[in-house]
Write a protein that holds these residues in place. Structure first.
Motif, PDB file in Angstrom:
ATOM      1  N   GLU A  68       0.828  -1.206   0.000  1.00 12.24           N
ATOM      2  CA  GLU A  68       0.000   0.000   0.000  1.00 12.24           C
ATOM      3  C   GLU A  68       0.863   1.257   0.000  1.00 12.24           C
ATOM      4  OE1 GLU A  68      -2.528  -0.380   3.382  1.00 12.24           O
ATOM      5  OE2 GLU A  68      -3.591  -2.100   2.549  1.00 12.24           O
ATOM      6  N   LEU A  69       0.427   2.244  -0.757  1.00 14.96           N
ATOM      7  CA  LEU A  69       1.178   3.495  -0.866  1.00 14.96           C
ATOM      8  C   LEU A  69       1.328   4.201   0.468  1.00 14.96           C
ATOM      9  CD1 LEU A  69      -0.093   5.125  -4.167  1.00 14.96           C
ATOM     10  CD2 LEU A  69       2.110   4.079  -3.733  1.00 14.96           C
ATOM     11  N   ASP A  70       0.303   4.120   1.310  1.00 19.99           N
ATOM     12  CA  ASP A  70       0.329   4.829   2.590  1.00 19.99           C
ATOM     13  C   ASP A  70       1.509   4.421   3.469  1.00 19.99           C
ATOM     14  OD1 ASP A  70      -1.986   5.981   1.748  1.00 19.99           O
ATOM     15  OD2 ASP A  70      -3.282   4.972   3.188  1.00 19.99           O
ATOM     16  N   SER A  71       1.947   3.181   3.308  1.00 21.03           N
ATOM     17  CA  SER A  71       3.011   2.681   4.183  1.00 21.03           C
ATOM     18  C   SER A  71       4.401   2.813   3.560  1.00 21.03           C
ATOM     19  CB  SER A  71       2.748   1.216   4.536  1.00 21.03           C
ATOM     20  OG  SER A  71       2.759   0.429   3.371  1.00 21.03           O
ATOM     21  N   LEU A  72       4.487   3.399   2.372  1.00 19.37           N
ATOM     22  CA  LEU A  72       5.778   3.487   1.694  1.00 19.37           C
ATOM     23  C   LEU A  72       6.473   4.816   1.941  1.00 19.37           C
ATOM     24  CD1 LEU A  72       4.915   1.946  -1.770  1.00 19.37           C
ATOM     25  CD2 LEU A  72       6.213   0.897   0.063  1.00 19.37           C
ATOM     26  N   ARG A  73       7.780   4.747   1.919  1.00 22.62           N
ATOM     27  CA  ARG A  73       8.619   5.944   1.955  1.00 22.62           C
ATOM     28  C   ARG A  73       9.382   5.981   0.629  1.00 22.62           C
ATOM     29  NH1 ARG A  73       9.660   3.296   6.509  1.00 22.62           N
ATOM     30  NH2 ARG A  73      11.826   2.912   5.951  1.00 22.62           N
ATOM     31  N   PRO A  74       9.732   7.169   0.152  1.00 23.47           N
ATOM     32  CA  PRO A  74      10.389   7.280  -1.153  1.00 23.47           C
ATOM     33  C   PRO A  74      11.615   6.366  -1.323  1.00 23.47           C
ATOM     34  CG  PRO A  74       9.819   9.445  -0.349  1.00 23.47           C
ATOM     35  CD  PRO A  74       9.517   8.478   0.764  1.00 23.47           C
ATOM     36  N   GLU A  75      12.397   6.215  -0.280  1.00 22.00           N
ATOM     37  CA  GLU A  75      13.622   5.406  -0.407  1.00 22.00           C
ATOM     38  C   GLU A  75      13.327   3.916  -0.585  1.00 22.00           C
ATOM     39  OE1 GLU A  75      12.873   6.041   4.019  1.00 22.00           O
ATOM     40  OE2 GLU A  75      12.870   7.323   2.244  1.00 22.00           O
ATOM     41  N   MET A  76      12.077   3.509  -0.370  1.00 18.67           N
ATOM     42  CA  MET A  76      11.695   2.108  -0.527  1.00 18.67           C
ATOM     43  C   MET A  76      11.358   1.755  -1.983  1.00 18.67           C
ATOM     44  SD  MET A  76       9.239   1.929   2.836  1.00 18.67           S
ATOM     45  CE  MET A  76       8.795   0.208   2.730  1.00 18.67           C
ATOM     46  N   LEU A  77      11.220   2.770  -2.833  1.00 15.88           N
ATOM     47  CA  LEU A  77      10.815   2.550  -4.217  1.00 15.88           C
ATOM     48  C   LEU A  77      12.021   2.306  -5.118  1.00 15.88           C
ATOM     49  CD1 LEU A  77       8.199   5.406  -4.572  1.00 15.88           C
ATOM     50  CD2 LEU A  77       7.750   2.981  -4.154  1.00 15.88           C
ATOM     51  N   GLY A  78      11.956   1.241  -5.877  1.00 12.21           N
ATOM     52  CA  GLY A  78      12.974   0.950  -6.876  1.00 12.21           C
ATOM     53  C   GLY A  78      12.563   1.511  -8.224  1.00 12.21           C
ATOM     54  N   PRO A  79      13.402   1.330  -9.243  1.00 10.83           N
ATOM     55  CA  PRO A  79      13.098   1.865 -10.574  1.00 10.83           C
ATOM     56  C   PRO A  79      11.777   1.351 -11.153  1.00 10.83           C
ATOM     57  CG  PRO A  79      15.388   1.205 -10.467  1.00 10.83           C
ATOM     58  CD  PRO A  79      14.741   0.732  -9.197  1.00 10.83           C
ATOM     59  N   GLN A  80      11.479   0.065 -10.991  1.00 13.11           N
ATOM     60  CA  GLN A  80      10.238  -0.462 -11.573  1.00 13.11           C
ATOM     61  C   GLN A  80       9.016   0.137 -10.888  1.00 13.11           C
ATOM     62  OE1 GLN A  80       9.999  -4.628 -12.327  1.00 13.11           O
ATOM     63  NE2 GLN A  80       7.807  -4.573 -12.678  1.00 13.11           N
ATOM     64  N   GLU A  81       9.054   0.244  -9.576  1.00 13.75           N
ATOM     65  CA  GLU A  81       7.922   0.831  -8.854  1.00 13.75           C
ATOM     66  C   GLU A  81       7.731   2.288  -9.255  1.00 13.75           C
ATOM     67  OE1 GLU A  81      10.453  -0.761  -7.215  1.00 13.75           O
ATOM     68  OE2 GLU A  81       9.476  -2.606  -6.584  1.00 13.75           O
ATOM     69  N   CYS A  82       8.842   3.020  -9.361  1.00 15.66           N
ATOM     70  CA  CYS A  82       8.755   4.425  -9.772  1.00 15.66           C
ATOM     71  C   CYS A  82       8.204   4.560 -11.185  1.00 15.66           C
ATOM     72  CB  CYS A  82      10.132   5.088  -9.683  1.00 15.66           C
ATOM     73  SG  CYS A  82      10.682   5.385  -7.998  1.00 15.66           S
ATOM     74  N   THR A  83       8.609   3.671 -12.058  1.00 14.95           N
ATOM     75  CA  THR A  83       8.119   3.716 -13.429  1.00 14.95           C
ATOM     76  C   THR A  83       6.620   3.455 -13.470  1.00 14.95           C
ATOM     77  OG1 THR A  83      10.266   3.054 -14.285  1.00 14.95           O
ATOM     78  CG2 THR A  83       8.388   2.727 -15.738  1.00 14.95           C
ATOM     79  N   THR A  84       6.137   2.505 -12.681  1.00 13.84           N
ATOM     80  CA  THR A  84       4.700   2.242 -12.629  1.00 13.84           C
ATOM     81  C   THR A  84       3.956   3.467 -12.113  1.00 13.84           C
ATOM     82  OG1 THR A  84       5.049  -0.133 -12.319  1.00 13.84           O
ATOM     83  CG2 THR A  84       2.906   0.743 -11.656  1.00 13.84           C
ATOM     84  N   LEU A  85       4.479   4.096 -11.071  1.00 13.52           N
ATOM     85  CA  LEU A  85       3.852   5.318 -10.550  1.00 13.52           C
ATOM     86  C   LEU A  85       3.876   6.422 -11.599  1.00 13.52           C
ATOM     87  CD1 LEU A  85       5.250   5.411  -6.885  1.00 13.52           C
ATOM     88  CD2 LEU A  85       3.003   4.606  -7.661  1.00 13.52           C
ATOM     89  N   ALA A  86       4.980   6.536 -12.325  1.00 18.21           N
ATOM     90  CA  ALA A  86       5.087   7.550 -13.380  1.00 18.21           C
ATOM     91  C   ALA A  86       4.061   7.286 -14.483  1.00 18.21           C
ATOM     92  CB  ALA A  86       6.498   7.576 -13.949  1.00 18.21           C
ATOM     93  N   HIS A  87       3.834   6.026 -14.825  1.00 17.56           N
ATOM     94  CA  HIS A  87       2.809   5.694 -15.820  1.00 17.56           C
ATOM     95  C   HIS A  87       1.423   6.105 -15.329  1.00 17.56           C
ATOM     96  CE1 HIS A  87       5.613   3.779 -18.411  1.00 17.56           C
ATOM     97  NE2 HIS A  87       5.692   2.629 -17.765  1.00 17.56           N
ATOM     98  N   LEU A  88       1.124   5.868 -14.056  1.00 18.69           N
ATOM     99  CA  LEU A  88      -0.171   6.268 -13.503  1.00 18.69           C
ATOM    100  C   LEU A  88      -0.366   7.776 -13.592  1.00 18.69           C
ATOM    101  CD1 LEU A  88      -0.325   3.913 -10.396  1.00 18.69           C
ATOM    102  CD2 LEU A  88      -1.830   3.817 -12.404  1.00 18.69           C
ATOM    103  N   VAL A  89       0.678   8.518 -13.264  1.00 17.07           N
ATOM    104  CA  VAL A  89       0.607   9.982 -13.343  1.00 17.07           C
ATOM    105  C   VAL A  89       0.445  10.419 -14.809  1.00 17.07           C
ATOM    106  CG1 VAL A  89       1.885  12.125 -12.933  1.00 17.07           C
ATOM    107  CG2 VAL A  89       1.843  10.335 -11.175  1.00 17.07           C
ATOM    108  N   ALA A  90       1.141   9.750 -15.726  1.00 13.51           N
ATOM    109  CA  ALA A  90       1.010  10.079 -17.153  1.00 13.51           C
ATOM    110  C   ALA A  90      -0.401   9.785 -17.649  1.00 13.51           C
ATOM    111  CB  ALA A  90       2.043   9.303 -17.974  1.00 13.51           C
ATOM    112  N   ILE A  91      -1.003   8.686 -17.197  1.00 16.27           N
ATOM    113  CA  ILE A  91      -2.386   8.363 -17.560  1.00 16.27           C
ATOM    114  C   ILE A  91      -3.305   9.498 -17.114  1.00 16.27           C
ATOM    115  CG2 ILE A  91      -4.339   6.852 -16.972  1.00 16.27           C
ATOM    116  CD1 ILE A  91      -2.217   4.526 -16.879  1.00 16.27           C
ATOM    117  N   HIS A  92      -3.119   9.934 -15.884  1.00 13.05           N
ATOM    118  CA  HIS A  92      -3.920  11.036 -15.349  1.00 13.05           C
ATOM    119  C   HIS A  92      -3.723  12.300 -16.193  1.00 13.05           C
ATOM    120  CE1 HIS A  92      -5.909  13.617 -12.479  1.00 13.05           C
ATOM    121  NE2 HIS A  92      -4.822  14.347 -12.378  1.00 13.05           N
ATOM    122  N   ASP A  93      -2.477  12.616 -16.520  1.00 16.95           N
ATOM    123  CA  ASP A  93      -2.195  13.807 -17.337  1.00 16.95           C
ATOM    124  C   ASP A  93      -2.859  13.708 -18.710  1.00 16.95           C
ATOM    125  OD1 ASP A  93      -0.730  14.978 -15.313  1.00 16.95           O
ATOM    126  OD2 ASP A  93       1.219  14.394 -16.141  1.00 16.95           O
TER     127      ASP A  93
END
Length: 146
Positions: A68-93
């Protein structure tokens, strides 16, 4: 590269999944700063809330490995997780640019509406079923409208 779906229309899923492979390959070499990871985490958390995504769907979208996103801190995210989040933001945009400001709510509801491009599933259902590859596929689909 489309297939007939049950309704007799064209399915774009094989093509979308193929294009998603390219996005996922990109994530293996992507480097995100801690500030970028924090921004992605905050933006994705807000937009998933706007889309009405449940905790279960959140885990499916992001992959069981991320939780869950609520329990994550930025340093816990790897490249694949960040890319998935970036895709979600791009979908929204993309959705915000497709729908005019006067129809802003459609930009938020589109994600849950049935769509012939996903064989009658909503983009959310498709992304949940396919996980991060599905997220990349929906982004690829919306990229084609730009």
């Amino acid at each position: 590269m489309t297939e007939e779906n049950e309704a007799g229309g064209k399915s774009h899923m094989p093509e979308l999944l193929e294009r998603a492979k390219g996005y996922l390959d990109e994530c293996r070499t992507s480097v995100f700063t801690e500030a970028e990871r924090a921004t992605l985490l905050c933006a994705a958390s807000k937009l998933l809330s706007l889309w009405g995504v449940t905790r279960s769907q959140e885990c499916q979208l992001l992959g069981a490995y991320i939780g869950e996103l609520d329990s994550l801190r930025p340093e816990m995210l790897g490249p694949q997780e960040c890319t998935t989040l970036a895709h979600l933001v791009a979908i929204h945009d993309h959705l915000r640019s497709i729908f005019p400001p006067s129809e802003e709510m459609l930009a938020y509801r589109w994600i849950s509406m049935p769509n012939a491009a996903f064989d009658g599933e909503s983009a959310l259902e498709f992304m949940c079923r396919e996980g991060p590859a599905g997220v990349a596929s929906v982004r690829s689909y919306l990229d084609s409208f730009q």
